[in-house]
Scaffold this motif. Structure first.
Motif, PDB file in Angstrom:
ATOM      1  N   PRO A  97       0.830  -1.217   0.000  1.00  0.00           N
ATOM      2  CA  PRO A  97       0.000   0.000   0.000  1.00  0.00           C
ATOM      3  C   PRO A  97       0.860   1.260   0.000  1.00  0.00           C
ATOM      4  CG  PRO A  97      -0.889  -1.607   1.537  1.00  0.00           C
ATOM      5  CD  PRO A  97       0.423  -2.160   1.063  1.00  0.00           C
ATOM      6  N   GLY A  98       0.461   2.196  -0.844  1.00  0.00           N
ATOM      7  CA  GLY A  98       1.191   3.448  -0.980  1.00  0.00           C
ATOM      8  C   GLY A  98       2.108   3.485  -2.180  1.00  0.00           C
ATOM      9  N   GLN A  99       2.473   2.326  -2.725  1.00  0.00           N
ATOM     10  CA  GLN A  99       3.301   2.318  -3.920  1.00  0.00           C
ATOM     11  C   GLN A  99       2.468   2.678  -5.149  1.00  0.00           C
ATOM     12  OE1 GLN A  99       5.053  -1.677  -3.681  1.00  0.00           O
ATOM     13  NE2 GLN A  99       7.001  -0.748  -3.061  1.00  0.00           N
ATOM     14  N   MET A 100       3.134   3.204  -6.172  1.00  0.00           N
ATOM     15  CA  MET A 100       2.453   3.672  -7.374  1.00  0.00           C
ATOM     16  C   MET A 100       2.710   2.711  -8.536  1.00  0.00           C
ATOM     17  SD  MET A 100       1.209   6.322  -5.939  1.00  0.00           S
ATOM     18  CE  MET A 100       0.390   7.097  -7.344  1.00  0.00           C
ATOM     19  N   ILE A 101       1.689   2.485  -9.345  1.00  0.00           N
ATOM     20  CA  ILE A 101       1.802   1.645 -10.526  1.00  0.00           C
ATOM     21  C   ILE A 101       1.244   2.393 -11.736  1.00  0.00           C
ATOM     22  CG2 ILE A 101       1.678  -0.514  -9.239  1.00  0.00           C
ATOM     23  CD1 ILE A 101      -1.260  -0.723  -9.970  1.00  0.00           C
ATOM     24  N   ASP A 102       1.667   1.998 -12.919  1.00  0.00           N
ATOM     25  CA  ASP A 102       1.197   2.621 -14.162  1.00  0.00           C
ATOM     26  C   ASP A 102      -0.174   2.073 -14.535  1.00  0.00           C
ATOM     27  OD1 ASP A 102       3.671   3.800 -14.152  1.00  0.00           O
ATOM     28  OD2 ASP A 102       4.529   2.465 -15.666  1.00  0.00           O
ATOM     29  N   VAL A 103      -0.965   2.914 -15.199  1.00  0.00           N
ATOM     30  CA  VAL A 103      -2.292   2.494 -15.653  1.00  0.00           C
ATOM     31  C   VAL A 103      -2.470   2.886 -17.118  1.00  0.00           C
ATOM     32  CG1 VAL A 103      -3.312   2.690 -13.357  1.00  0.00           C
ATOM     33  CG2 VAL A 103      -3.388   4.637 -14.905  1.00  0.00           C
ATOM     34  N   THR A 104      -3.340   2.143 -17.790  1.00  0.00           N
ATOM     35  CA  THR A 104      -3.715   2.421 -19.177  1.00  0.00           C
ATOM     36  C   THR A 104      -5.192   2.753 -19.222  1.00  0.00           C
ATOM     37  OG1 THR A 104      -2.034   0.907 -20.014  1.00  0.00           O
ATOM     38  CG2 THR A 104      -3.784   1.523 -21.527  1.00  0.00           C
ATOM     39  N   VAL A 105      -5.525   3.810 -19.960  1.00  0.00           N
ATOM     40  CA  VAL A 105      -6.903   4.303 -20.038  1.00  0.00           C
ATOM     41  C   VAL A 105      -7.360   4.218 -21.490  1.00  0.00           C
ATOM     42  CG1 VAL A 105      -8.437   6.251 -19.579  1.00  0.00           C
ATOM     43  CG2 VAL A 105      -6.462   5.846 -18.095  1.00  0.00           C
ATOM     44  N   SER A 106      -8.536   3.614 -21.722  1.00  0.00           N
ATOM     45  CA  SER A 106      -9.058   3.448 -23.080  1.00  0.00           C
ATOM     46  C   SER A 106     -10.519   3.863 -23.122  1.00  0.00           C
ATOM     47  CB  SER A 106      -8.932   1.979 -23.524  1.00  0.00           C
ATOM     48  OG  SER A 106      -7.622   1.490 -23.332  1.00  0.00           O
ATOM     49  N   THR A 107     -10.906   4.508 -24.211  1.00  0.00           N
ATOM     50  CA  THR A 107     -12.294   4.938 -24.359  1.00  0.00           C
ATOM     51  C   THR A 107     -13.178   3.725 -24.606  1.00  0.00           C
ATOM     52  OG1 THR A 107     -12.036   5.260 -26.747  1.00  0.00           O
ATOM     53  CG2 THR A 107     -11.583   7.148 -25.325  1.00  0.00           C
ATOM     54  N   ILE A 108     -14.419   3.795 -24.115  1.00  0.00           N
ATOM     55  CA  ILE A 108     -15.389   2.731 -24.379  1.00  0.00           C
ATOM     56  C   ILE A 108     -16.629   3.303 -25.075  1.00  0.00           C
ATOM     57  CG2 ILE A 108     -14.625   1.253 -22.503  1.00  0.00           C
ATOM     58  CD1 ILE A 108     -16.798   2.342 -20.769  1.00  0.00           C
ATOM     59  N   GLY A 109     -16.637   4.594 -25.336  1.00  0.00           N
ATOM     60  CA  GLY A 109     -17.721   5.231 -26.077  1.00  0.00           C
ATOM     61  C   GLY A 109     -17.228   5.682 -27.445  1.00  0.00           C
ATOM     62  N   ASP A 110     -17.788   6.779 -27.946  1.00  0.00           N
ATOM     63  CA  ASP A 110     -17.403   7.281 -29.264  1.00  0.00           C
ATOM     64  C   ASP A 110     -16.493   8.496 -29.176  1.00  0.00           C
ATOM     65  OD1 ASP A 110     -19.219   9.028 -28.231  1.00  0.00           O
ATOM     66  OD2 ASP A 110     -20.605   8.993 -29.932  1.00  0.00           O
ATOM     67  N   ALA A 111     -15.754   8.643 -28.077  1.00  0.00           N
ATOM     68  CA  ALA A 111     -14.820   9.756 -27.942  1.00  0.00           C
ATOM     69  C   ALA A 111     -13.728   9.639 -29.000  1.00  0.00           C
ATOM     70  CB  ALA A 111     -14.213   9.777 -26.548  1.00  0.00           C
ATOM     71  N   LYS A 112     -13.380  10.781 -29.583  1.00  0.00           N
ATOM     72  CA  LYS A 112     -12.394  10.801 -30.657  1.00  0.00           C
ATOM     73  C   LYS A 112     -10.972  10.816 -30.124  1.00  0.00           C
ATOM     74  CE  LYS A 112     -15.484  11.007 -33.903  1.00  0.00           C
ATOM     75  NZ  LYS A 112     -16.683  10.997 -33.022  1.00  0.00           N
ATOM     76  N   SER A 113     -10.711  11.461 -29.010  1.00  0.00           N
ATOM     77  CA  SER A 113      -9.360  11.585 -28.494  1.00  0.00           C
ATOM     78  C   SER A 113      -9.401  11.866 -26.997  1.00  0.00           C
ATOM     79  CB  SER A 113      -8.603  12.701 -29.222  1.00  0.00           C
ATOM     80  OG  SER A 113      -7.336  12.930 -28.644  1.00  0.00           O
ATOM     81  N   LEU A 114      -8.384  11.377 -26.299  1.00  0.00           N
ATOM     82  CA  LEU A 114      -8.227  11.632 -24.869  1.00  0.00           C
ATOM     83  C   LEU A 114      -7.111  12.638 -24.592  1.00  0.00           C
ATOM     84  CD1 LEU A 114      -8.530   8.007 -23.406  1.00  0.00           C
ATOM     85  CD2 LEU A 114     -10.289   9.787 -23.502  1.00  0.00           C
ATOM     86  N   ARG A 115      -6.571  13.240 -25.626  1.00  0.00           N
ATOM     87  CA  ARG A 115      -5.458  14.178 -25.450  1.00  0.00           C
ATOM     88  C   ARG A 115      -5.894  15.362 -24.598  1.00  0.00           C
ATOM     89  NH1 ARG A 115      -0.603  15.459 -27.680  1.00  0.00           N
ATOM     90  NH2 ARG A 115      -0.717  13.607 -29.001  1.00  0.00           N
TER      91      ARG A 115
END
Length: 363
Positions: A97-115
């Motif tokens: 607990p308290g350590q940091m890990i990387d995550v990946t985020v992906s759209t599940i709707g019709d969003a064109k970009s997450l920038r």
């Protein structure tokens, strides 16, 4: 096992076999593995590239209600600046607990970009439904996309997927059986009876007979100290021992989509005659004996000599001598500039004729 026995293990590290590999590179410790986490959340702050799906609006409404902001039922809270996303990560073994890990985020709707977007706090759950991490932060998106008023579009990479380095805080430790019992199990990354036997023999030569037993083609059970500190030191020495792995099974792997052909070193061809279109390949292999003089101190040496003949137009059929390697065929085909498809056809014909002494895998 006391510390003196553990220190004695270091002596074996000074001697290594040529082309040997460390046990660390050949095996993994049973129970020491990563765990997959997944969650659902919202990305906000987009520049009009979000989505307007019904579940995005419902999620946004629920989030505002949690913050004490009541939205009238007749009001649609949808916005093109938010997007519903799936969040996933791998929780490393022994993460605390308290350590940091990387995550990946992906759209599940019709969003064109997450920038340019930011992920709002999203819980990440394991396969057991428990929350093991909390994700939040600004996204790093490598791709981008633009669209004109006439419908034309230009995109680079995938702008609908982003990452957050160190974007999740571990909240729960995954229990494991590493420190339990009187033994630990090493699992080979690639199952092989010979390699499993060699690993067990290498460990037994260091610790004594019966300390390691090969359970099957994958697992080797090794007796280990119960004390956590000694077990860590024991495994640290054990995983750096070097073992000569067995040679892989003869395989030929063909990727029919890309034309990639991978040929193992142990692939051989039985005596066979072959012709492909207007191209004919003949491979012969002879053994040349070099005998020293009677008064010389040298040794008799047998040297293999391979001859390759290529006929691009005669159409005659030639016979392959026993022991010809598949590499000889590949070199001959390359000499006439044949396409990978020609080599694929030859390999398939050799397999059907029973002359290819290897497993042919087409992906």
């Amino acid at each position: 096992m006391n510390r003196f026995c553990i220190l004695a293990l270091i002596g074996l590290l000074l001697s290594s076999t040529a082309n040997a590999e460390r046990i660390k590179d050949l095996t993994s410790v049973a129970g020491v593995r990563s765990n997959q986490l997944v969650g659902y959340g919202l990305v906000v702050g987009l520049d009009g590239t979000g989505d307007k799906t019904s579940f995005t609006s419902a999620t946004f409404r629920n989030m505002l209600n949690n913050f004490g902001v009541a939205i009238p039922p007749s009001t649609d809270p949808s916005s093109k600046n938010i997007a519903a996303v799936a969040v996933h990560a791998d929780l490393p073994p022994f993460a605390k607990p308290g350590q940091m890990i990387d995550v990946t985020v992906s759209t599940i709707g019709d969003a064109k970009s997450l920038r340019g977007g930011s992920l709002i706090m999203a819980p990440l759950k394991g396969a057991d439904g428990q929350i093991y991490a909390i994700a939040q932060g600004n996204l790093v998106v490598s791709g981008f996309g633009v669209q004109g008023s006439d419908g034309s579009r230009l995109s680079l990479n995938v702008p609908s997927v982003g990452r957050i380095p160190g974007g999740a805080s571990v909240e729960r430790t995954v229990p494991n059986a590493f420190g339990q019992g009187d033994s630990l199990v090493l699992n080979l990354n690639h199952a092989d009876f010979t390699t499993a036997r060699r690993v067990a023999e290498q460990v037994n030569s260091l610790l004594g007979p019966g300390m390691a037993q090969a359970m099957d083609a994958t697992s080797i059970r090794v007796s280990a100290p119960r004390d956590p500190n000694q077990r860590v030191s024991f495994l640290s020495v054990l995983e750096n021992l070097e073992v000569q792995p067995a040679q892989e099974v003869a395989k030929v792997i063909i990727n029919s989509r890309t034309g990639t052909i991978i040929i193992g070193q142990n692939v051989r061809v039985s005596p066979v005659a072959i012709t492909h279109g207007g191209m004919t390949v003949a491979i012969t292999e002879d053994l040349v004996v070099d005998q020293p003089n009677a008064l010389a101190a040298g040794n008799t040496v047998v040297t293999p000599r391979t001859g390759i003949e290529v006929d691009a137009g005669s159409g005659h059929m030639f016979e392959f001598s026993p022991g010809a390697s598949l590499q000889d065929i590949v070199e001959a085909v390359n000499q006439v500039g044949a396409a990978p498809g020609d080599l694929m056809a030859i390999l398939e014909a050799l397999r059907q004729a029973g002359a290819l002494k290897a497993e042919l895998i087409v992906i």
